[in-house]
Design a protein around this motif. Structure first.
Motif, short mmCIF file in Angstrom:
data_model
loop_
_atom_site.label_atom_id
_atom_site.label_comp_id
_atom_site.label_asym_id
_atom_site.label_seq_id
_atom_site.Cartn_x
_atom_site.Cartn_y
_atom_site.Cartn_z
N PHE A 256 -5.67 -0.29 -7.24
CA PHE A 256 -6.67 -0.31 -6.17
C PHE A 256 -7.13 -1.71 -5.82
O PHE A 256 -7.61 -1.95 -4.70
CB PHE A 256 -7.86 0.59 -6.54
CG PHE A 256 -7.57 2.07 -6.33
CD1 PHE A 256 -6.28 2.51 -6.06
CD2 PHE A 256 -8.57 3.02 -6.42
CE1 PHE A 256 -5.99 3.86 -5.87
CE2 PHE A 256 -8.30 4.37 -6.23
CZ PHE A 256 -7.01 4.79 -5.96
N VAL A 257 -6.99 -2.67 -6.74
CA VAL A 257 -7.27 -4.07 -6.38
C VAL A 257 -6.35 -4.47 -5.23
O VAL A 257 -6.77 -5.06 -4.23
CB VAL A 257 -7.05 -5.01 -7.59
CG1 VAL A 257 -7.16 -6.46 -7.17
CG2 VAL A 257 -8.04 -4.68 -8.70
N TRP A 258 -5.07 -4.10 -5.35
CA TRP A 258 -4.09 -4.46 -4.32
C TRP A 258 -4.29 -3.64 -3.06
O TRP A 258 -4.04 -4.14 -1.95
CB TRP A 258 -2.66 -4.29 -4.88
CG TRP A 258 -2.40 -5.34 -5.89
CD1 TRP A 258 -2.44 -5.21 -7.25
CD2 TRP A 258 -2.13 -6.72 -5.63
NE1 TRP A 258 -2.20 -6.42 -7.84
CE2 TRP A 258 -2.01 -7.37 -6.89
CE3 TRP A 258 -1.98 -7.48 -4.47
CZ2 TRP A 258 -1.74 -8.72 -7.00
CZ3 TRP A 258 -1.71 -8.83 -4.58
CH2 TRP A 258 -1.59 -9.44 -5.83
N GLN B 228 -11.69 6.18 -4.19
CA GLN B 228 -12.30 5.04 -4.88
C GLN B 228 -13.78 5.29 -5.24
O GLN B 228 -14.21 5.00 -6.35
CB GLN B 228 -12.19 3.80 -3.97
CG GLN B 228 -13.00 2.62 -4.40
CD GLN B 228 -12.39 1.86 -5.56
OE1 GLN B 228 -11.51 1.03 -5.39
NE2 GLN B 228 -12.85 2.13 -6.78
N ARG C 65 -7.11 1.55 -11.60
CA ARG C 65 -7.93 0.33 -11.68
C ARG C 65 -7.12 -0.87 -11.20
O ARG C 65 -7.61 -1.70 -10.44
CB ARG C 65 -8.39 0.13 -13.12
CG ARG C 65 -9.40 -0.98 -13.30
CD ARG C 65 -10.03 -0.90 -14.68
NE ARG C 65 -9.08 -1.16 -15.77
CZ ARG C 65 -8.68 -2.37 -16.13
NH1 ARG C 65 -9.13 -3.43 -15.50
NH2 ARG C 65 -7.84 -2.52 -17.13
N ARG C 66 -5.86 -0.94 -11.62
CA ARG C 66 -5.04 -2.09 -11.24
C ARG C 66 -4.52 -1.97 -9.80
O ARG C 66 -4.56 -2.92 -9.02
CB ARG C 66 -3.86 -2.24 -12.20
CG ARG C 66 -4.28 -2.72 -13.56
CD ARG C 66 -3.13 -2.68 -14.54
NE ARG C 66 -3.46 -3.32 -15.79
CZ ARG C 66 -4.20 -2.74 -16.75
NH1 ARG C 66 -4.66 -1.52 -16.58
NH2 ARG C 66 -4.47 -3.39 -17.86
N TRP D 276 0.84 -1.22 0.00
CA TRP D 276 0.00 0.00 0.00
C TRP D 276 0.87 1.27 0.00
O TRP D 276 0.79 2.11 -0.90
CB TRP D 276 -0.94 -0.02 1.20
CG TRP D 276 -2.01 1.04 1.18
CD1 TRP D 276 -2.25 1.95 0.19
CD2 TRP D 276 -2.98 1.28 2.20
NE1 TRP D 276 -3.32 2.74 0.54
CE2 TRP D 276 -3.78 2.36 1.75
CE3 TRP D 276 -3.26 0.71 3.45
CZ2 TRP D 276 -4.83 2.87 2.52
CZ3 TRP D 276 -4.31 1.21 4.21
CH2 TRP D 276 -5.09 2.28 3.74
N TRP E 96 -7.20 -2.73 -1.98
CA TRP E 96 -8.31 -3.41 -1.28
C TRP E 96 -7.80 -4.62 -0.51
O TRP E 96 -8.22 -4.87 0.63
CB TRP E 96 -9.39 -3.84 -2.28
CG TRP E 96 -10.39 -2.77 -2.56
CD1 TRP E 96 -10.53 -2.07 -3.73
CD2 TRP E 96 -11.37 -2.24 -1.65
NE1 TRP E 96 -11.53 -1.14 -3.59
CE2 TRP E 96 -12.06 -1.22 -2.34
CE3 TRP E 96 -11.71 -2.52 -0.33
CZ2 TRP E 96 -13.09 -0.48 -1.75
CZ3 TRP E 96 -12.73 -1.80 0.26
CH2 TRP E 96 -13.41 -0.79 -0.45
N VAL E 97 -6.88 -5.37 -1.13
CA VAL E 97 -6.31 -6.54 -0.42
C VAL E 97 -5.61 -6.06 0.85
O VAL E 97 -5.84 -6.59 1.95
CB VAL E 97 -5.32 -7.30 -1.34
CG1 VAL E 97 -4.59 -8.39 -0.55
CG2 VAL E 97 -6.04 -7.90 -2.54
#
Ligand code: HEM
Length: 155
Positions: free
Chosen positions: A55-57, A105, A52-53, A19, A59-60
């Motif tokens: 923010f997936v990480w 987001q 887009r890419r 992050w 969120w994790v």
């Protein structure tokens, strides 16, 4: 064989690294590089794809950090009764970082996508500027958080 605590601790550190390190790279490296190499339309589209890419990480990380953090509190600190002061500060800063991330987001990123879809580059540029400020502030909070944990102030 690592202990359960070591495993949870490693996951916690990796999530923090992804992050905060991701924000550092975006702000300090990619942002100035995109400004010097791309014109406004290409730059805005690049950022929409990057967010887009990335923010997936995020969120994790946003999910892994409290789960592993609370896990460590139970495994090592006797739960939520008397966590050390630096852990209390970590939780407070996490909540602030989460709120800023959710703002980008849920509000700013859709705004950026709308501006790109309608090819309104000035509006997109203004939105990207606002996202840049929020992410910059979140990066500062992340760096502060890691410094606080490293220094472990005893007040
Ligand atoms: C609800 C959120 C969180 C909780 C409950 C939590 C809890 C904890 C706990 C219990 C430890 C172990 C402390 C120790 O070993 O003395 C720890 C370590 C750590 N946490 Fe968190 N944490 C949270 C969020 C975060 C966030 C958002 C970050 C960074 C982005 C972060 C970064 C770290 C780091 C770098 C350490 C290692 C400290 C060290 O061993 O020196 N934590 N956290």
């Amino acid at each position: 064989m690592p202990s359960p605590y070591a495993f949870v601790y490693a996951l916690h550190l990796l999530a923090a690294l992804v992050w905060v390190g991701g924000m550092f790279f975006a702000w300090m490296i990619l942002r100035p590089a995109a400004v010097s190499a791309l014109d406004a339309p290409a730059r805005l589209q690049l950022w929409a794809e990057v967010f887009r890419r990335f923010f997936v990480w995020v969120w994790v990380a946003v999910l892994v950090l409290p789960f592993t953090g609370v896990g460590m509190l139970h495994l090592h600190f006797g739960g939520f009764e008397h966590p050390p002061r630096y852990v209390q500060m970590m939780i407070g800063l996490y909540v602030a970082m989460l709120a800023l991330f959710l703002r980008v987001q849920t509000l700013q990123l859709p705004e950026l996508r709308r501006a790109i879809a309608s090819q309104d580059w000035p509006a997109g540029g203004a939105t990207l500027g606002r996202i840049r400020r929020v992410v910059g502030f979140n990066l500062l909070l992340g760096l502060l958080l890691v410094s606080v944990v490293a220094i472990r102030p005893s007040f």
